[in-house]
Design an enzyme around this catalytic site. Structure first.
Site, PDB file in Angstrom:
ATOM      1  N   ASP A 190       0.838  -1.203   0.000  1.00 32.65           N
ATOM      2  CA  ASP A 190       0.000   0.000   0.000  1.00 32.65           C
ATOM      3  C   ASP A 190       0.872   1.252   0.000  1.00 32.65           C
ATOM      4  O   ASP A 190       0.636   2.190   0.761  1.00 32.65           O
ATOM      5  CB  ASP A 190      -0.942   0.006   1.207  1.00 32.65           C
ATOM      6  CG  ASP A 190      -2.082   1.022   1.064  1.00 32.65           C
ATOM      7  OD1 ASP A 190      -2.395   1.403  -0.099  1.00 32.65           O
ATOM      8  OD2 ASP A 190      -2.659   1.429   2.086  1.00 32.65           O
ATOM      9  N   LYS A 211       2.038   4.708  -1.104  1.00 31.47           N
ATOM     10  CA  LYS A 211       1.433   5.907  -1.695  1.00 31.47           C
ATOM     11  C   LYS A 211       1.911   7.105  -0.874  1.00 31.47           C
ATOM     12  O   LYS A 211       2.380   6.932   0.262  1.00 31.47           O
ATOM     13  CB  LYS A 211      -0.094   5.819  -1.669  1.00 31.47           C
ATOM     14  CG  LYS A 211      -0.694   5.579  -0.287  1.00 31.47           C
ATOM     15  CD  LYS A 211      -2.199   5.392  -0.363  1.00 31.47           C
ATOM     16  CE  LYS A 211      -2.775   5.083   1.021  1.00 31.47           C
ATOM     17  NZ  LYS A 211      -4.254   4.891   0.961  1.00 31.47           N
ATOM     18  N   ASN A 229       1.161   7.447   2.830  1.00 30.83           N
ATOM     19  CA  ASN A 229       1.831   6.550   3.779  1.00 30.83           C
ATOM     20  C   ASN A 229       3.333   6.813   3.870  1.00 30.83           C
ATOM     21  O   ASN A 229       4.070   5.994   4.413  1.00 30.83           O
ATOM     22  CB  ASN A 229       1.581   5.086   3.394  1.00 30.83           C
ATOM     23  CG  ASN A 229       0.152   4.666   3.682  1.00 30.83           C
ATOM     24  OD1 ASN A 229      -0.529   5.275   4.506  1.00 30.83           O
ATOM     25  ND2 ASN A 229      -0.306   3.627   3.009  1.00 30.83           N
TER      26      ASN A 229
END
Length: 438
Positions: A143, A145, A148
Site C-alpha cells: 500500500d 502511496k 503513507n
C-alpha cells in the site's frame, strides 16, 4: 478506566506510568493515534501512540492483521521506516508506541504542487532504500502511496502503515500472493487480476506511480470511472508532462511496465544514472552500536528486572494458546525462542557460558541482552547472534535468539547444534514444542 491508565492533575492521562498522552494526531476505523511524551526518557521525548479498540478489532475479525502489522514493524528497522518502540495492552485496548514523525505526509507537499527534480529524486532514493530493505526481510508493503510516506524534522522520508503488508508465510503454494489490496490509483495491474502476484514487483509499480506524482504533481492513471482507470493501468496508458526530464521518464517507463517479469528490479534501479546521482545507502548498524540503537525499542527496561513484555496480555486474550511468535522477528522459526523458569541472572550467566563454549566472543552484555560473535569467517562474514530475555509472567521468562549478521543457514546450525544442547537444563519449552512439565 483501563488498568494501567491513570488520570493526573489537570486532566492529564498517563498509561503504564510511562507515557503522558497528548493531542489527537489522527483516527481510523479501529484506532486513534495520539502524540505522547515518554516520562521515563532522560529528556522530553515525543512518540506516537496508536490506540486500538480490542472489541472493534474482534468484531471485524482483524486480529491477525493487527498482529501481522506489529510483527512486520518490528522486523523492518530502517532509517527510512517508522520505527516501533513498544507494544502494550489493557483489558480493552492495545497501545502501539511508534516514532513520532512530525513533518506530516509527503502527500501534503505534493498537494501544494509538483516537486523539483532534485527533491523528488531524494525522496525516491529514500523510498527505494526502505523498500529494498523491506524486501530483503521478506516484507511486501502492498500500500505504498504518498499518504503513507511521512517526513521527519530533517525532511527525510519514513515509510509507514504496514497494515496490508505480507510476509513469506502469506504466500500460497505457488509462491505468490493472491489478496487484492492497496489503493486503486497506485496498485499494480497484476494485483487487480485474479491470478497470483509477486509482492515485491507490485511494490515497485507503486514506487513508479509515486515518482510520477512527485515530478508531475498529479496521477498517471486518472478517470472518474474506476473501470476505465483500471483499463489504463492494465495498458500502462499514461502521458508525461513536458517538464519531466528524459532521464526520469526512462526510469518511470521501466517501472510502469504491465508485465512484472519485464519491470525493472531494485538492482536495475540502483544502476540508473538518474537515480544514483548523490545516492548513498544508509550506514548499516555495526554490532557494537546495536545496544544504543535498541535501548528503548520494544520493551520497558528497568535496573532490577528484565523487560516485561506487556503484549503478552494482548496475545493471550485475543488468540488461543501461549504463542508469542507473531510479535517476534525470529519467533516463527522453532528453535529461536524458549521459555524458562530460571532467574534472569542465571540465564544471563548461562548465555555467556554458551558463548565461550561455542568459541564466540561476547560483543556486549548489557541489561538482559547479550550479543555474541563467532570467531570464524562464514559465507557472509562472521555470525553475530543476539539473545534477549523478556519477562512474560512472574515466574516465566522468554529468551529470544536473533541473527544480527552473517549467514542464515549458519545461524540455524548454531541454534540446533550449539544452543539447544548447551541450554537444555534451563529450558522449560522451545517455541512450537510442548512443555514436558505440568
Amino acid at each position: 478506566m483501563d488498568q494501567d491508565t491513570e488520570t493526573l492533575a489537570g486532566g492529564r492521562t498517563v498509561i503504564f506510568s510511562k507515557y503522558e498522552m497528548g493531542r489527537l494526531l489522527g483516527r481510523g476505523t479501529f484506532a486513534k493515534v495520539y502524540l505522547a511524551r515518554n516520562l521515563q526518557a532522560p529528556s522530553d521525548q515525543n512518540v506516537a501512540v496508536k490506540v486500538i479498540a480490542k472489541d472493534r478489532v474482534r468484531e471485524a475479525a482483524l486480529i491477525e492483521q493487527i498482529k501481522r502489522e506489529i510483527a512486520v514493524m518490528r522486523l523492518v528497522r530502517h532509517p527510512n521506516v517508522v520505527g516501533i518502540r513498544e507494544v502494550m495492552a489493557t483489558k480493552n485496548k492495545i497501545f502501539v508506541v511508534m516514532d513520532y514523525v512530525r513533518g506530516g505526509e509527503l502527500f501534503a507537499r505534493v498537494a501544494r504542487g509538483r516537486l523539483r527534480e532534485d527533491s523528488a529524486r531524494k525522496f525516491f532514493q529514500q523510498l527505494i532504500g526502505a523498500v529494498d530493505y523491506c524486501h530483503s526481510r521478506g516484507v511486501s508493503h502492498r500500500d505504498l502511496k504518498p499518504e503513507n510516506l511521512l517526513l521527519d524534522d530533517d525532511g527525510n522520508l519514513k515509510v509507514s502503515d504496514f497494515g496490508l503488508s505480507a510476509l513469506p508465510e502469506h504466500h500460497r503454494n505457488d509462491g505468490l500472493l493472491h489478496t487484492r489490496c492497496g489503493t486503486p490509483a497506485y496498485v499494480a495491474p497484476e494485483v487487480l487480476r485474479k491470478k497470483g502476484y509477486d509482492g515485491a514487483a507490485a511494490d515497485l509499480w507503486s514506487c513508479g506511480v509515486i515518482l510520477y506524482v512527485l515530478l508531475a504533481g498529479f496521477l498517471p492513471f486518472q478517470d472518474s470511472n474506476v473501470m476505465k482507470m483500471y483499463t489504463k493501468i492494465f495498458k500502462a496508458d499514461f502521458r508525461f508532462p513536458p517538464w519531466i526530464s528524459p532521464e526520469a521518464r526512462r526510469l518511470i517507463s521501466r517501472l510502469l511496465v504491465p508485465d512484472p517479469g519485464k519491470r525493472i528490479s531494485i538492482p536495475g534501479i540502483l544502476r540508473v544514472p538518474w537515480f544514483s546521482k548523490g545516492f548513498a545507502r544508509p550506514v548499516p548498524v555495526s554490532p557494537q552500536e546495536v545496544p544504543d540503537l535498541d535501548e528503548d525499542l520494544v520493551v520497558v527496561r528497568s535496573k532490577s528486572a528484565p523487560p516485561f513484555y506487556n503484549a503478552f496480555e494482548f496475545i493471550s486474550s485475543m488468540s488461543s494458546g501461549f504463542d508469542l511468535s507473531s510479535l517476534f522477528e525470529t519467533g516463527r522459526k522453532t528453535g529461536s525462542m524458549f521459555t524458562s523458569r530460571c532467574s534472569s541472572s542465571a540465564i544471563m550467566e548461562k548465555l555467556e557460558w554458551l558463548a565461550r563454549k561455542a568459541n564466540f566472543r561476547v560483543m556486549f552484555s548489557k541489561g538482559y541482552k547479550v550479543m555474541m560473535q563467532g570467531a570464524a569467517e562464514g559465507r557472509k562474514g562472521r555470525l553475530s547472534v543476539t539473545a534477549e530475555i523478556f519477562e512474560v509472567a512472574p515466574e516465566v521468562v522468554v529468551v529470544e535468539f536473533s541473527k544480527s549478521a552473517g549467514d542464515t543457514l549458519e545461524y540455524r546450525r548454531f541454534c540446533d547444534e550449539d544452543v539447544r544442547p548447551a541450554l537444555k537444563d534451563i529450558v522449560w519449552s522451545w517455541q512450537g514444542e510442548t512443555s514436558s512439565e505440568g
